[in-house]
Write an enzyme that holds these catalytic residues in place. Structure first.
Site, PDB file in Angstrom:
ATOM      1  N   GLU A  88       0.182 -12.600   5.143  1.00  0.00           N
ATOM      2  CA  GLU A  88       1.275 -12.053   4.336  1.00  0.00           C
ATOM      3  C   GLU A  88       2.569 -12.009   5.139  1.00  0.00           C
ATOM      4  O   GLU A  88       3.626 -12.447   4.659  1.00  0.00           O
ATOM      5  CB  GLU A  88       0.900 -10.655   3.846  1.00  0.00           C
ATOM      6  CG  GLU A  88      -0.162 -10.655   2.769  1.00  0.00           C
ATOM      7  CD  GLU A  88      -0.660  -9.271   2.421  1.00  0.00           C
ATOM      8  OE1 GLU A  88      -1.197  -9.102   1.315  1.00  0.00           O
ATOM      9  OE2 GLU A  88      -0.548  -8.348   3.262  1.00  0.00           O
ATOM     10  N   ASP A 132       0.825  -1.203   0.000  1.00  0.00           N
ATOM     11  CA  ASP A 132       0.000   0.000   0.000  1.00  0.00           C
ATOM     12  C   ASP A 132       0.863   1.257   0.000  1.00  0.00           C
ATOM     13  O   ASP A 132       0.490   2.272  -0.576  1.00  0.00           O
ATOM     14  CB  ASP A 132      -0.934  -0.014   1.200  1.00  0.00           C
ATOM     15  CG  ASP A 132      -1.881  -1.208   1.151  1.00  0.00           C
ATOM     16  OD1 ASP A 132      -2.583  -1.357   0.139  1.00  0.00           O
ATOM     17  OD2 ASP A 132      -1.892  -2.001   2.106  1.00  0.00           O
TER      18      ASP A 132
END
Length: 252
Positions: free
Chosen positions: A116, A97
């Site tokens: 993740e 992001d």
């Protein structure tokens, strides 16, 4: 989502850059690799392109960081593994992001930060793929995600508020009255710090708050990133100037 302090890209250009970054990463996948498959729109481009290579004869195995990525990998024919002790990954490929010049990351906009971080910590090499909007001089404008045990939510919100994080529980896009849950059935909280001057220090403080399962600061994990700049795939390594991805026949 795009970081508010990054240049705004038209959706079509952003999607093209994501596909372009994924294509540069697929070139470095080799027969026999065990892969960690990321989550999000950029990672989805990589999974689809990897599936094309698998159908053409490439032999790899993978483990996905979310149920959505797992379903996509199955759809395109990528052989998948189950979690087990001793399993490590030759290469993990994922989006971000936000990322800064030291390749410190904010991740978790897609709600998969726990899986993740688990897979990417167990990987020998983490390669980030991203469009040009994701590279920022300083982390923090993108809301920092936390995965939180539901029982602990009120006290987590109090503690993060004291850190200046302006925490907001995440709600589902398809039903703004319903809480967003991770694949592990935990809640997501988005923290609006605006700027994070000391990511390492903040990460330590967040780890001391009971009820936070994981935070979205990924520090010291990424070895390299592929970023699209001026229409070309560029390789970034921590603290180094960008170099054209075309210069690298193997992982940089």
């Amino acid at each position: 989502m795009t970081s508010p302090n990054a240049p705004t890209l038209p959706p079509q250009q952003q999607d093209h850059e994501k596909a372009q970054a994924a294509a540069a990463a697929v070139r470095w996948v080799r027969d026999g690799m065990v892969l960690g498959l990321g989550t999000g729109t950029t990672a989805a481009h990589f999974i689809r392109q990897l599936g094309e290579k698998v159908r053409a004869g490439l032999k790899v195995q993978g483990l996905a960081t979310s149920l959505a990525s797992e379903a996509l990998a199955k759809e395109v024919g990528i052989p998948l593994l189950e979690p087990r002790r001793g399993l490590t990954f030759d290469l993990a490929i994922d989006g971000a992001d936000e990322l800064d010049p030291q390749l410190r990351l904010i991740k978790g906009g897609g709600g998969a930060l726990l899986r993740e971080k688990t897979l990417e910590t167990a990987s020998r090499y983490l390669l980030v793929i991203a469009d040009s909007s994701k590279l920022v001089p300083q982390l923090g404008r993108f809301p920092l995600p936390l995965e939180v045990v539901p029982f602990s939510l009120p006290w987590v919100l109090d503690a993060v508020e004291k850190l200046g994080g302006a925490p907001v529980p995440r709600m589902r896009k398809d039903d703004p009255t319903a809480s967003y849950y991770s694949d592990q059935k935990n809640l997501l909280v988005d923290c609006h710090f605006q700027t994070i001057a000391d990511p390492e220090g903040l990460a330590v403080r967040l780890k001391t708050i009971p009820g936070i399962v994981e935070h979205g600061l990924f520090l010291g994990l990424a070895q390299a990133a592929i970023i699209i700049q001026d229409g070309q795939a560029q390789v970034l390594r921590p603290g180094e100037a960008a170099r054209p991805a075309a210069e690298f026949s193997e992982l940089p």
